[in-house]
Design a protein around this motif. Structure first.
Motif, PDB file in Angstrom:
ATOM      1  N   GLY A 231       0.806  -1.215   0.000  1.00  0.00           N
ATOM      2  CA  GLY A 231       0.000   0.000   0.000  1.00  0.00           C
ATOM      3  C   GLY A 231       0.840   1.265   0.000  1.00  0.00           C
ATOM      4  N   GLY A 232       0.528   2.188  -0.912  1.00  0.00           N
ATOM      5  CA  GLY A 232       1.273   3.440  -1.030  1.00  0.00           C
ATOM      6  C   GLY A 232       2.341   3.407  -2.102  1.00  0.00           C
ATOM      7  N   ASP A 233       2.725   2.194  -2.570  1.00  0.00           N
ATOM      8  CA  ASP A 233       3.754   2.062  -3.606  1.00  0.00           C
ATOM      9  C   ASP A 233       3.181   2.357  -4.984  1.00  0.00           C
ATOM     10  OD1 ASP A 233       5.655   1.320  -1.762  1.00  0.00           O
ATOM     11  OD2 ASP A 233       5.559  -0.830  -2.211  1.00  0.00           O
TER      12      ASP A 233
ATOM     13  N   LEU B  44      11.342  -4.751 -13.262  1.00  0.00           N
ATOM     14  CA  LEU B  44      10.194  -4.243 -12.520  1.00  0.00           C
ATOM     15  C   LEU B  44      10.608  -2.956 -11.815  1.00  0.00           C
ATOM     16  CD1 LEU B  44       7.281  -5.072 -11.380  1.00  0.00           C
ATOM     17  CD2 LEU B  44       8.544  -5.914  -9.392  1.00  0.00           C
ATOM     18  N   THR B  45       9.708  -1.976 -11.789  1.00  0.00           N
ATOM     19  CA  THR B  45       9.999  -0.700 -11.146  1.00  0.00           C
ATOM     20  C   THR B  45       8.997  -0.442 -10.027  1.00  0.00           C
ATOM     21  OG1 THR B  45      10.871   0.210 -13.219  1.00  0.00           O
ATOM     22  CG2 THR B  45      10.287   1.777 -11.499  1.00  0.00           C
ATOM     23  N   VAL B  46       9.523  -0.167  -8.841  1.00  0.00           N
ATOM     24  CA  VAL B  46       8.683   0.149  -7.683  1.00  0.00           C
ATOM     25  C   VAL B  46       9.175   1.461  -7.094  1.00  0.00           C
ATOM     26  CG1 VAL B  46       7.838  -0.600  -5.428  1.00  0.00           C
ATOM     27  CG2 VAL B  46       8.316  -2.305  -7.197  1.00  0.00           C
ATOM     28  N   ASN B  47       8.270   2.425  -7.007  1.00  0.00           N
ATOM     29  CA  ASN B  47       8.606   3.764  -6.501  1.00  0.00           C
ATOM     30  C   ASN B  47       9.804   4.361  -7.246  1.00  0.00           C
ATOM     31  OD1 ASN B  47       6.545   3.381  -4.679  1.00  0.00           O
ATOM     32  ND2 ASN B  47       7.897   2.798  -2.994  1.00  0.00           N
TER      33      ASN B  47
ATOM     34  N   LYS C 168      -0.925   2.688  -8.720  1.00  0.00           N
ATOM     35  CA  LYS C 168      -0.762   3.162  -7.350  1.00  0.00           C
ATOM     36  C   LYS C 168      -1.514   2.189  -6.441  1.00  0.00           C
ATOM     37  CE  LYS C 168       0.156   6.342  -4.113  1.00  0.00           C
ATOM     38  NZ  LYS C 168       1.493   6.809  -3.718  1.00  0.00           N
ATOM     39  N   VAL C 169      -0.776   1.490  -5.603  1.00  0.00           N
ATOM     40  CA  VAL C 169      -1.388   0.470  -4.749  1.00  0.00           C
ATOM     41  C   VAL C 169      -2.099   1.145  -3.575  1.00  0.00           C
ATOM     42  CG1 VAL C 169      -0.989  -1.616  -3.380  1.00  0.00           C
ATOM     43  CG2 VAL C 169       0.452  -1.131  -5.391  1.00  0.00           C
TER      44      VAL C 169
ATOM     45  N   GLY D 104      16.705  -7.492  -3.509  1.00  0.00           N
ATOM     46  CA  GLY D 104      16.499  -6.368  -4.414  1.00  0.00           C
ATOM     47  C   GLY D 104      15.513  -5.341  -3.889  1.00  0.00           C
ATOM     48  N   PHE D 105      14.675  -5.732  -2.911  1.00  0.00           N
ATOM     49  CA  PHE D 105      13.688  -4.816  -2.341  1.00  0.00           C
ATOM     50  C   PHE D 105      14.216  -4.074  -1.115  1.00  0.00           C
ATOM     51  CE2 PHE D 105      11.068  -7.865  -4.664  1.00  0.00           C
ATOM     52  CZ  PHE D 105      10.156  -7.039  -5.311  1.00  0.00           C
ATOM     53  N   GLU D 106      15.408  -4.410  -0.647  1.00  0.00           N
ATOM     54  CA  GLU D 106      15.932  -3.805   0.588  1.00  0.00           C
ATOM     55  C   GLU D 106      16.027  -2.286   0.544  1.00  0.00           C
ATOM     56  OE1 GLU D 106      18.655  -6.668   3.294  1.00  0.00           O
ATOM     57  OE2 GLU D 106      19.518  -6.186   1.331  1.00  0.00           O
ATOM     58  N   PRO D 107      16.406  -1.679  -0.590  1.00  0.00           N
ATOM     59  CA  PRO D 107      16.469  -0.199  -0.600  1.00  0.00           C
ATOM     60  C   PRO D 107      15.122   0.466  -0.334  1.00  0.00           C
ATOM     61  CG  PRO D 107      17.729  -1.111  -2.432  1.00  0.00           C
ATOM     62  CD  PRO D 107      16.954  -2.240  -1.847  1.00  0.00           C
ATOM     63  N   LEU D 108      14.026  -0.260  -0.493  1.00  0.00           N
ATOM     64  CA  LEU D 108      12.695   0.307  -0.282  1.00  0.00           C
ATOM     65  C   LEU D 108      12.194   0.126   1.142  1.00  0.00           C
ATOM     66  CD1 LEU D 108      10.979  -0.927  -3.575  1.00  0.00           C
ATOM     67  CD2 LEU D 108      11.974   1.315  -3.122  1.00  0.00           C
TER      68      LEU D 108
END
Length: 257
Positions: free
Chosen positions: A109-111, A121-124, A147-148, A203-207
């Motif tokens: 939620g919010g991403d 894949l691109t997130v934020n 937008k989730v 790969g998701f750690e920076p987020l």
């Protein structure tokens, strides 16, 4: 005058011992090892039964992480505990009626999620390095920017070409997202065939922080140590008896004539 010498075997004590094999101290330690081993062994299985649920994945939508027919162990969790990169089990009637589905959470939620930028894949706005795909095509169809909504999740299968995931439900009212409350478990490991713990989705750690692995490794250690103690304690008596016999037997002259 001639003589003849013969030998015979006899116990050091001059008779047959009737005491406990290995001594009282050894017997007590043996019993304690068996008792402790049973506690650890059965406790490990009981803990696993409370924490984990087994699932069989019938499709190849999570290949190469989870193959067709693979048996997985999923930790029971609340949907609020789910984070990016988790492989989760959920039920959503708009996807598959009353059947549990296994997919990977790629946005919460919010991403803002989309695909693909430079094949990723691109997130934020960040391109995600999905090492668990093992070189598979990231996505063969475009995912527009989504937008989730808060309290919901965007999920994809690791087999991106044919998985019926959020990308196949973009025209739904919720744009393919699933409510956190629909999640019942998080997959920790593939146990049949023995592939072990799932790869960490670094790969998701920076987020944001990733989910911590469940207690499966600790449970396995308890079960293995418990089994070893039971077997070791149970084997003490026969082993002590065997070595006791060898140590009591000696040769001595019978006499001469």
């Amino acid at each position: 005058m001639g003589g003849e010498s013969t030998t015979r075997t006899a116990p050091h004590s001059g008779g047959t011992s009737t005491g406990p094999v290995g001594g009282r101290h050894g017997q007590r330690l043996s019993g304690l090892a068996v008792a402790l081993g049973l506690v650890l062994f059965l406790g490990g299985f009981a803990w696993a039964a409370v924490i984990y649920r087994p699932y069989t994945v019938p499709t190849g939508s999570m290949t190469p992480t989870i193959g067709v027919g693979d048996r997985v162990l999923a930790q029971r969790v609340n949907g609020d505990e789910v984070r990016r990169g988790d492989v989760v089990v959920f039920t959503d009637k708009t996807w598959v009626s009353n059947a549990p589905v296994v997919k990977r959470v790629v946005a919460v939620g919010g991403d803002t999620v989309s695909c693909c930028t430079d094949g990723k894949l691109t997130v934020n706005g960040k391109e995600i390095d999905e090492t668990y795909l093992k070189g598979n095509v990231v996505e063969d169809k475009a995912i527009p920017t989504v937008k989730v909504p808060e309290g919901r999740l965007f999920l994809l299968g690791d087999e991106r070409q044919g998985s019926l995931d959020s990308s196949a439900h973009l025209t739904d009212t919720a744009q393919g997202t699933v409510a956190r409350s629909a999640v019942t478990a998080r997959v920790d490991a593939v146990v049949w065939p023995m592939k072990g713990m799932l790869e960490r989705p670094t790969g998701f750690e920076p987020l944001g922080a990733l989910s911590s692995p469940g207690p499966l490794r600790t449970i396995i250690i308890l079960i293995v140590v418990g089994a070893a103690l039971v077997l070791g304690g149970g084997a003490y008596g026969p082993v002590a008896k065997l070595f006791g016999r060898r140590s009591r037997v000696r040769t001595e002259p019978v006499g001469a004539r």
